[in-house]
Design a protein around this motif. Sequence first.
Motif, mmCIF file in Angstrom:
data_model
loop_
_atom_site.group_PDB
_atom_site.id
_atom_site.type_symbol
_atom_site.label_atom_id
_atom_site.label_comp_id
_atom_site.label_asym_id
_atom_site.label_seq_id
_atom_site.Cartn_x
_atom_site.Cartn_y
_atom_site.Cartn_z
ATOM 1 N N ILE A 297 81.297 34.638 94.149
ATOM 2 C CA ILE A 297 80.536 35.862 93.902
ATOM 3 C C ILE A 297 79.183 35.813 94.609
ATOM 4 C CG2 ILE A 297 79.347 37.177 92.092
ATOM 5 C CD1 ILE A 297 81.776 36.662 90.315
ATOM 6 N N THR B 195 88.814 35.313 98.287
ATOM 7 C CA THR B 195 88.500 34.230 97.349
ATOM 8 C C THR B 195 87.043 33.796 97.473
ATOM 9 O OG1 THR B 195 89.261 32.594 98.975
ATOM 10 C CG2 THR B 195 90.892 33.395 97.374
ATOM 11 N N THR C 125 83.557 45.507 96.169
ATOM 12 C CA THR C 125 84.786 45.601 95.370
ATOM 13 C C THR C 125 85.986 45.134 96.172
ATOM 14 O OG1 THR C 125 83.896 47.404 94.036
ATOM 15 C CG2 THR C 125 86.302 47.200 94.125
ATOM 16 N N ASP D 232 93.124 40.380 89.460
ATOM 17 C CA ASP D 232 94.098 39.305 89.296
ATOM 18 C C ASP D 232 95.129 39.599 88.213
ATOM 19 O OD1 ASP D 232 92.852 37.846 91.244
ATOM 20 O OD2 ASP D 232 91.636 36.664 89.861
ATOM 21 N N ARG E 229 86.931 41.098 89.474
ATOM 22 C CA ARG E 229 87.868 40.146 90.069
ATOM 23 C C ARG E 229 88.989 39.810 89.094
ATOM 24 N NH1 ARG E 229 85.632 35.548 93.692
ATOM 25 N NH2 ARG E 229 86.190 37.164 95.230
ATOM 26 N N LEU F 206 85.868 41.374 96.249
ATOM 27 C CA LEU F 206 86.204 40.808 94.946
ATOM 28 C C LEU F 206 87.709 40.870 94.674
ATOM 29 C CD1 LEU F 206 83.261 42.323 92.862
ATOM 30 C CD2 LEU F 206 83.611 39.886 93.369
ATOM 31 N N ARG F 207 88.324 41.933 95.123
ATOM 32 C CA ARG F 207 89.756 42.116 94.854
ATOM 33 C C ARG F 207 90.655 41.370 95.832
ATOM 34 N NH1 ARG F 207 90.029 48.679 93.686
ATOM 35 N NH2 ARG F 207 89.107 48.608 91.586
#
Length: 341
Positions: free
Chosen positions: A302, A299, A292, A337, A333, A295-296
């Motif tokens: 995945i 860049t 996590t 964003d 993600r 993902l947050r």
Amino acid sequence: MTPADAAIPPTLLSAVVAIGRQAGLPVSAWFSGTGLEPGLLDDVDVRVSLDQARTVLRRVVAALPDRPLGIEVGARDALLSFGFVGVAMRSSATVGDAFGVLDELHRASGSLADFIAEGLDGDEIELYLRERWPDPALLPFLAEEAFASTIAFLRSVLGETWTPTRLFLSYPPPVYAARYERFFRCPVHFAADADRLVISTDVLGSRIPTHHEPTLRTALAVCRSLIAPARTRPGVVAAVEAMVNAHLHRPLTMAEVATQMHISERTLRRQLAEAGDQFGAIRDRVRERHATALLRHSTLAISAVAAEVGFSDGREFRRAYRRWTGRTPLAARASADGSQA
């Protein structure tokens, strides 16, 4: 907090490991059966329990019986002895303010004992040492470290020639008692009724030249987060979390973790059950948390995130992530964003 809760930064253990390595000793043996290993101590997220710390330190003291280990550890720079607490102390306006920081947040420094200040209204202040869980074998080490680190901080502010008034210790003089007089440079009384350091109250008003309010606020916030109740969990759980986190690229099996902890797989399973947890749940929790964060805040593709947390198959990672969180990695993600998840 109980002695089995992992809530203590491993500052003292890191320091004695460094001393043991310099002495050429097999430091890994000190950690046998504790669920810890020396390599885990450098992880900023690792916490140890009082039981784990005491077990290791007893072995250290037994391995180096004729050395003033506590003085060696405590005499270091305040930023090494106190960590972020040292940053907050150095950033305080006065010595009295720094002592207030130490009183509130000393547990964030990895301390295994507590200070109680008395006599603030007179000409002298007495700093009493209180063991959280009395252990005669460790008292000399804990007293040496606590009083030496306090003296080292005060000399960094008041000058190297500064000395306390008196030092009282409740245990008999060790074989290296002369080292106390050389370091503390004040009358030292052994076999006293309590462990206490006496200093002049005048020092409390001394200004600290490195005072900086923004740094102080940041350091205080970090220290408070380090001892927040949410970070406290049983020592065996914390140890497994740390080992899993250190091997995310190739997730360890329960048997491998047990081997590194110097216990049987059956014993590890039982200890985790007693702590209300399971190995698979811990491994999933650590992998989900790291995935996590990537993902947050990164860049990475995945598929690359999947590889970072030990999945060779992207589809397997997506299924696992949905099982852990109830949503897909792509949704996580997009949410980070600010998009529609």
